[in-house]
Scaffold this active site. Structure first.
Site, PDB file in Angstrom:
ATOM      1  N   LYS A  43      54.122  45.279  47.560  1.00 34.37           N
ATOM      2  CA  LYS A  43      54.112  44.900  49.014  1.00 34.37           C
ATOM      3  C   LYS A  43      54.901  43.945  49.590  1.00 34.37           C
ATOM      4  O   LYS A  43      55.017  42.791  48.917  1.00 34.37           O
ATOM      5  CB  LYS A  43      52.591  44.932  49.624  1.00 34.37           C
ATOM      6  CG  LYS A  43      51.749  46.180  49.462  1.00 34.37           C
ATOM      7  CD  LYS A  43      52.528  47.523  50.321  1.00 34.37           C
ATOM      8  CE  LYS A  43      51.619  48.680  50.027  1.00 34.37           C
ATOM      9  NZ  LYS A  43      50.248  48.670  50.562  1.00 34.37           N
ATOM     10  N   GLN A  69      40.715  46.935  39.375  1.00 34.74           N
ATOM     11  CA  GLN A  69      41.537  47.901  39.670  1.00 34.74           C
ATOM     12  C   GLN A  69      42.871  47.475  39.104  1.00 34.74           C
ATOM     13  O   GLN A  69      43.079  46.196  38.732  1.00 34.74           O
ATOM     14  CB  GLN A  69      41.956  47.736  41.254  1.00 34.74           C
ATOM     15  CG  GLN A  69      42.226  46.354  41.836  1.00 34.74           C
ATOM     16  CD  GLN A  69      41.881  46.132  43.179  1.00 34.74           C
ATOM     17  OE1 GLN A  69      40.857  46.619  43.482  1.00 34.74           O
ATOM     18  NE2 GLN A  69      42.542  45.329  43.859  1.00 34.74           N
ATOM     19  N   ASP A  97      50.009  50.142  45.884  1.00 34.09           N
ATOM     20  CA  ASP A  97      50.270  49.276  44.490  1.00 34.09           C
ATOM     21  C   ASP A  97      49.019  48.936  43.788  1.00 34.09           C
ATOM     22  O   ASP A  97      49.181  48.297  43.001  1.00 34.09           O
ATOM     23  CB  ASP A  97      50.749  47.773  45.013  1.00 34.09           C
ATOM     24  CG  ASP A  97      49.862  47.365  45.948  1.00 34.09           C
ATOM     25  OD1 ASP A  97      49.169  47.914  46.664  1.00 34.09           O
ATOM     26  OD2 ASP A  97      49.954  46.000  46.405  1.00 34.09           O
ATOM     27  N   ASP A 101      35.360  42.079  44.027  1.00 35.14           N
ATOM     28  CA  ASP A 101      36.216  42.942  45.069  1.00 35.14           C
ATOM     29  C   ASP A 101      35.753  44.466  45.093  1.00 35.14           C
ATOM     30  O   ASP A 101      35.768  45.067  43.823  1.00 35.14           O
ATOM     31  CB  ASP A 101      37.886  42.762  44.720  1.00 35.14           C
ATOM     32  CG  ASP A 101      38.584  43.449  45.965  1.00 35.14           C
ATOM     33  OD1 ASP A 101      38.367  42.478  46.972  1.00 35.14           O
ATOM     34  OD2 ASP A 101      39.200  44.169  45.659  1.00 35.14           O
ATOM     35  N   ASN A 102      35.396  44.992  46.035  1.00 43.30           N
ATOM     36  CA  ASN A 102      34.928  46.201  46.506  1.00 43.30           C
ATOM     37  C   ASN A 102      34.098  46.867  45.334  1.00 43.30           C
ATOM     38  O   ASN A 102      34.203  47.800  44.652  1.00 43.30           O
ATOM     39  CB  ASN A 102      36.290  46.966  46.258  1.00 43.30           C
ATOM     40  CG  ASN A 102      36.985  46.940  47.682  1.00 43.30           C
ATOM     41  OD1 ASN A 102      36.503  46.646  48.754  1.00 43.30           O
ATOM     42  ND2 ASN A 102      38.510  47.106  47.576  1.00 43.30           N
ATOM     43  N   GLU A 143      31.400  41.501  47.388  1.00 45.70           N
ATOM     44  CA  GLU A 143      32.259  41.830  48.687  1.00 45.70           C
ATOM     45  C   GLU A 143      32.506  43.323  48.929  1.00 45.70           C
ATOM     46  O   GLU A 143      33.252  44.045  48.440  1.00 45.70           O
ATOM     47  CB  GLU A 143      33.838  41.377  48.271  1.00 45.70           C
ATOM     48  CG  GLU A 143      34.880  41.387  49.575  1.00 45.70           C
ATOM     49  CD  GLU A 143      35.762  42.474  49.615  1.00 45.70           C
ATOM     50  OE1 GLU A 143      36.548  42.632  50.309  1.00 45.70           O
ATOM     51  OE2 GLU A 143      35.742  43.380  48.513  1.00 45.70           O
ATOM     52  N   LYS A 185      48.210  36.999  51.699  1.00 46.36           N
ATOM     53  CA  LYS A 185      48.278  38.011  50.695  1.00 46.36           C
ATOM     54  C   LYS A 185      49.727  38.279  50.112  1.00 46.36           C
ATOM     55  O   LYS A 185      49.523  38.794  49.002  1.00 46.36           O
ATOM     56  CB  LYS A 185      47.469  39.287  51.060  1.00 46.36           C
ATOM     57  CG  LYS A 185      45.973  39.102  51.182  1.00 46.36           C
ATOM     58  CD  LYS A 185      45.372  40.460  51.751  1.00 46.36           C
ATOM     59  CE  LYS A 185      45.364  41.660  50.678  1.00 46.36           C
ATOM     60  NZ  LYS A 185      44.803  42.688  51.364  1.00 46.36           N
TER      61      LYS A 185
END
Length: 683
Positions: free
Chosen positions: A270, A330, A365, A400-401, A429, A539
């Site tokens: 990105k 991920q 991504d 994360d997640n 999170e 980010k």
């Protein structure tokens, strides 16, 4: 003086009896019917509750009891009735060490309370006067046996007064209520028919699991430089980022949190503001983990080596900072796992691997993991990675997640890691449905992100404070982040500097855990159009910030944040979660709440009480009358002035006022939107 009430040995019940001699119901905190432990940190006051009653009119009492892992009693405290006519009792336990504990509630017949109540009624009516006093004398004499010498003396002396017929009966009865005696009976009541509830688990974890102030920065931005001649960036490193630790520590933070520090993929990388096409100089999102240089067990080459990372961790530790890193499960399309373990991802019918989506957002991504194809293999790999980072001094993981992975995996991973190293902390999170957020806490996550960021009106704030401090505190520890790289609320976008003060005060005083992402202290507030995200989001690019210049020009909130963290460290009441009481005001934008803690259990005068008043309207001045629940402030008679007021000292402005139950308040958001008032105690 205690007795039991067992059935005769020759009487066999038709089935196991569920009620004890004194019924005890609805014990709290009990998580998942006792399947999961309640959470605590050393020195935290746990609110214990239960419904305790009995047949007839005799009085009952209740006691909360704490047991260690071996089942030995380590603490007990009397409970007190709450809610008239509800038979509900509340008390506190304060575990002082890390480890596995349990607690129970004991219900018992209150022989002294029952006698004293009946004696007052009968003696006042002139009925059975000498009989009631004789029964009291016998009660006190029997209770004296086996007590410490001084306590036994007081009880026997009281018994003698009960039998002294030369004195007026009312005078003799008054002697049975004197403070010297009641203090003895508070320490060790005269109990009968003692009944215990089941024991329920408590997991006491290290202080950083439940208390602390977090600060987030991107190490690649700390020390990054831009060459206008070549239009190129040079990334910051762990070595340059270490120079920023003094700034973070000076503001009083306890944890420095780093977004992912691993190699970043180039496929579908990105660009600025989440655009789909990245330029050659665009560094990409750190959450797109994995490249030919490695995956979750590697460091981005631009940041340095493991030796550089170890230096950063050591430098943080010398400044009293824990290092938290991101555990983002991920992968980018370039992650080694994609080639080595394609079964760890979801393959679509056209043969492509599914990328992450949160409609309408698309993350081309990033490939999410699929645990159902090789649960054991993937679980072992993640455990290996976590252990590797622990070996490099990491004790905190911001996950994360986590709500996109199986709960049973988290329960297993956290239990396995904490069995080997109980100091390791996991932060969830997970901005998702409340049942999942709560279940993650039950599964073992020591703390969690919350919906605090979006609770901005007085009603929303009061309701949410009640929820997290009362309804879910046993299993869900809220970390009140005021912003993140992904979250820039409209309140901050349009509220100006007062909005930043308001959110910082609320976050730092309502929860023992709070956090902020770099740039908050500079009032960064410009959003990407139509989104609650920063324009020119860090980010996807490097950021250069001159914190020192902003502070020198009085354009920084850093001194205010420093003061808030100083107040947190100086006032133990802010270190607990369940001690928050909401008070009322006549203004729809003014929030009032207090926090109270007796610092030393052995010293009833070691009380720390704060009253926080916040104008949540960043655009105006608000006036109102604040009405306080004085019982929640635990004031002693000597704390009051002659006119019935007491002194409060504002820890922000340094001013002092006489306050009472009703108080006029005016808070101008453009001058100072909050009071943090310390209740002054008599010396």
């Amino acid at each position: 003086m205690t007795t039991s009430s067992a059935l005769p040995s020759d009487v066999q019940p038709a089935k196991e009896l569920r009620f004890g001699r004194i019924p005890i119901l609805n014990v709290s905190p009990v998580v998942g019917c006792g399947r999961f432990p309640a959470k605590a940190v050393p020195g935290e006051d746990l609110v214990i509750g239960a419904t305790v009653f009995r047949e007839g009119h005799d009085l009952v009492g209740a006691t909360a009891v704490l047991y260690d892992a071996a089942g030995d009693e380590v603490q007990r405290h009397r409970m007190h009735p709450v809610g008239q006519g509800l038979d509900r009792w509340a008390g506190q336990l304060r575990p002082e060490a890390v480890g596995s504990f349990s607690f129970a509630v004991e219900g018992w017949a209150d022989l002294y309370g029952t006698w004293h109540h009946n004696a007052e009624v009968k003696i006042d009516a002139g009925v059975d006067v000498e009989l009631m006093l004789a029964e009291g004398a016998a009660l006190f004499e029997a209770a004296a046996d086996g007590r410490p010498e001084e306590d036994a003396r007081i009880l026997r002396e009281t018994a003698g007064t009960m039998r002294d017929t030369a004195q007026d009966p009312r005078v003799r009865l008054e002697a049975s209520g004197r403070s010297e005696l009641t203090q003895v009976l508070d320490r060790e009541p005269i109990r009968d028919l003692v009944t215990s509830s089941d024991r329920f688990p408590i997991n006491v974890e290290r202080e950083r699991a439940g208390r602390g102030a977090w600060y987030e920065f991107f190490p690649r931005s700390e020390g990054a430089s831009f060459d206008p001649a070549t239009q190129t960036w040079t990334s910051g490193t762990f070595r340059t980022a270490a120079h920023s630790l003094d700034r973070v520590a000076a503001m009083g933070f306890d944890v420095i949190y780093l977004p992912p520090i691993h190699p970043i993929g180039t496929t579908h990388r990105k660009g600025p503001n989440n655009t789909l096409v990245a330029g050659e100089q665009d560094p990409g999102s750190p959450w797109a983990i994995g490249a030919p240089e490695g995956g979750h067990d590697a460091i981005h080459p631009d940041l340095g080596t493991f030796e550089d990372f170890d230096h950063f961790v050591d430098a943080a530790g010398r400044r009293g900072l824990d290092v938290a890193i991101d555990l983002a499960l991920q992968a980018s399309p370039d992650h080694p796992w994609v080639k080595e373990h394609p079964e760890w991802f979801t393959t679509r019918i056209d043969g492509t691997i599914a990328y992450a989506e949160n409609p309408p957002k698309k993350y081309q991504d990033i490939y999410p993991l699929n645990f159902d194809n090789d649960y054991e293999g993937l679980s072992r790999e993640i455990l290996r990675i976590v252990r590797m980072w622990i070996s490099h001094g990491v004790k905190i993981f911001r996950v994360d997640n986590p709500h996109t992975k199986p709960l049973r995996f988290w329960e297993w991973l956290i239990a396995t890691v904490n069995e080997e190293d109980p100091d390791v902390v996991f932060l969830a999170e997970a901005f998702t449905r409340p049942p999942m957020m709560h279940a993650l806490g039950m599964a073992g996550f020591q703390q969690s992100y919350t919906y605090f960021t979006w609770r901005n009106t007085r009603t929303e704030i009061e309701e949410y404070f009640h929820e997290v401090s009362r309804e879910t505190a046993a299993f869900f520890r809220p970390n009140f982040f005021v912003n993140t790289p992904d979250i820039l609320t409209e309140f901050l976008q349009y509220g100006g500097p007062p909005a930043f003060k308001i959110r910082a005060v609320l976050a730092s005083t309502a929860s023992p855990l709070w956090g902020m992402y770099a740039g908050f202290e500079l009032y960064e507030h410009v959003a990407r159009p139509g989104a609650e995200e920063y324009l020119d989001n860090e980010k996807f690019e490097f950021k250069q910030r001159d914190f020192a210049l902003a502070e020198a020009q009085d354009r920084s909130l850093a001194p205010y944040i420093t003061r808030l963290n100083q107040i947190r460290r100086s006032h133990p009441s802010l270190g607990d979660l369940q001690n928050l009481t909401v008070h009322s005001s006549t203004d729809e934008a003014t929030v009032v709440y207090s926090k109270h803690k007796q610092e030393r259990l052995s010293d009833p005068r070691s009380k720390d009480t704060l009253i926080i008043v916040v104008n949540t309207d960043p655009h105006s001045a608000r006036e109102c009358t604040v009405t306080l629940d004085l019982d929640a402030l635990h004031l002693d008679p000597e704390d009051f002035n002659e006119d019935g007021t007491f002194w409060v000292d504002d820890l922000i402005s340094g001013q002092s006022w006489r306050w009472g139950q009703y108080n006029y308040v005016r808070l101008d958001a453009h001058y100072e939107p909050a009071h943090i008032l310390s209740v002054r105690r008599a010396k």
